[in-house]
Design an enzyme around this catalytic site. Sequence first.
Site, mmCIF file in Angstrom:
data_model
loop_
_atom_site.group_PDB
_atom_site.id
_atom_site.type_symbol
_atom_site.label_atom_id
_atom_site.label_comp_id
_atom_site.label_asym_id
_atom_site.label_seq_id
_atom_site.Cartn_x
_atom_site.Cartn_y
_atom_site.Cartn_z
ATOM 1 N N ASN A 190 0.865 -1.174 0.000
ATOM 2 C CA ASN A 190 0.000 0.000 0.000
ATOM 3 C C ASN A 190 0.904 1.227 0.000
ATOM 4 O O ASN A 190 1.487 1.566 1.020
ATOM 5 C CB ASN A 190 -0.885 -0.030 1.259
ATOM 6 C CG ASN A 190 -1.692 1.244 1.447
ATOM 7 O OD1 ASN A 190 -1.785 2.064 0.538
ATOM 8 N ND2 ASN A 190 -2.274 1.399 2.624
ATOM 9 N N GLY A 196 2.598 2.371 10.712
ATOM 10 C CA GLY A 196 3.607 3.424 10.570
ATOM 11 C C GLY A 196 4.345 3.774 11.852
ATOM 12 O O GLY A 196 5.055 4.773 11.908
ATOM 13 N N SER A 205 3.318 -2.007 10.300
ATOM 14 C CA SER A 205 4.765 -2.100 10.565
ATOM 15 C C SER A 205 5.365 -3.461 10.232
ATOM 16 O O SER A 205 6.349 -3.877 10.846
ATOM 17 C CB SER A 205 5.077 -1.714 12.014
ATOM 18 O OG SER A 205 4.744 -0.357 12.236
ATOM 19 N N GLU A 253 -6.829 4.984 7.695
ATOM 20 C CA GLU A 253 -6.542 6.391 7.394
ATOM 21 C C GLU A 253 -7.734 7.039 6.704
ATOM 22 O O GLU A 253 -8.032 8.213 6.907
ATOM 23 C CB GLU A 253 -5.251 6.495 6.553
ATOM 24 C CG GLU A 253 -4.027 6.192 7.418
ATOM 25 C CD GLU A 253 -2.826 5.656 6.681
ATOM 26 O OE1 GLU A 253 -2.779 5.722 5.444
ATOM 27 O OE2 GLU A 253 -1.922 5.147 7.370
HETATM 28 P P1 PGA Z 1 2.834 0.367 7.519
HETATM 29 O O1 PGA Z 1 1.365 0.589 6.897
HETATM 30 O O2 PGA Z 1 3.342 -0.953 6.985
HETATM 31 O O3 PGA Z 1 3.630 1.545 7.053
HETATM 32 O O4 PGA Z 1 2.662 0.317 9.019
HETATM 33 C C1 PGA Z 1 0.490 -0.489 6.711
HETATM 34 C C2 PGA Z 1 -0.818 0.001 6.166
HETATM 35 O O5 PGA Z 1 -1.305 1.054 6.608
HETATM 36 O O6 PGA Z 1 -1.419 -0.633 5.271
#
Ligand code: PGA
Length: 248
Positions: free
Chosen positions: A10, A169, A208, A95
């Site tokens: 993503n 994140g 993450s 989000e």
């Molecule tokens: P991240 O995001 O791997 O940067 O934590 C995952 C996501 O929001 O799909």
Amino acid sequence: MANRKYIVGNWKMNGLREQLSDVADIASIAENHKDVDVAICPPVTLIALATETVPGFAIGAQDCHFASNGAHTGCLSAAMIREAGATMTILGHSERRADQHEIDADVKAKAEAVHAAGLGAIICVGETEEERDAGQAIDVVCGQLEGSFPDDADAGWLTIAYEPVWAIGTGRVPEASDVEEMHAAIRSKLSALMGDGADAVRILYGGSMNGGNASELLAVPNVDGGLVGGASLTGEKFGPIIEAAAAA
Ligand code: PGA
């Protein structure tokens, strides 16, 4: 029988034309691991360019509107993202639930529109840190799943992604035992919602995930793959996750 692993990148609001070389790098790593399904969801502006750069490699979108057309400034329909070359889309990412105030009913309507257009969908669910601390994580996630669940659900086009909001994140990842508990709860909720076909619906973990923790996460029962943000932007970072899935 275990489901085929599915590793999805993503890219969120990251990526200009010059990053098409990263899509090409990732596609060539995926080419060497045909037992894993791999896809990249770049910004919409790169979908058509990416499908031209790497024909046959799965490219997805990150959202689409539930209506087929009309007065929805700035939005895209399922037919539009399909025409651009997407074969599936992420829906209901936390989000978007936070920033665009998407609710479960929107996500359900979007999923049904996506399926009607012949695309796959990954529906995201996940609890906040406050909800986990209050002991409500499973109830919240299963509630989101039920509210977002399309009437015509089928493993052929539908995937679920469990993404704890506090892990996205942040570099923080839940304990494997917590991931196992949640994925088992999602699996049994899927059984209640759709019966026999539930076992074949892939449930991805997201939040993450990286080359260092992917092997452990992908070994957890009912973890059928990963939805990866930050670590999906280059072949160097995403490759080890694809390799971990191939070895799982
Ligand atoms: P991240 O995001 O791997 O940067 O934590 C995952 C996501 O929001 O799909």
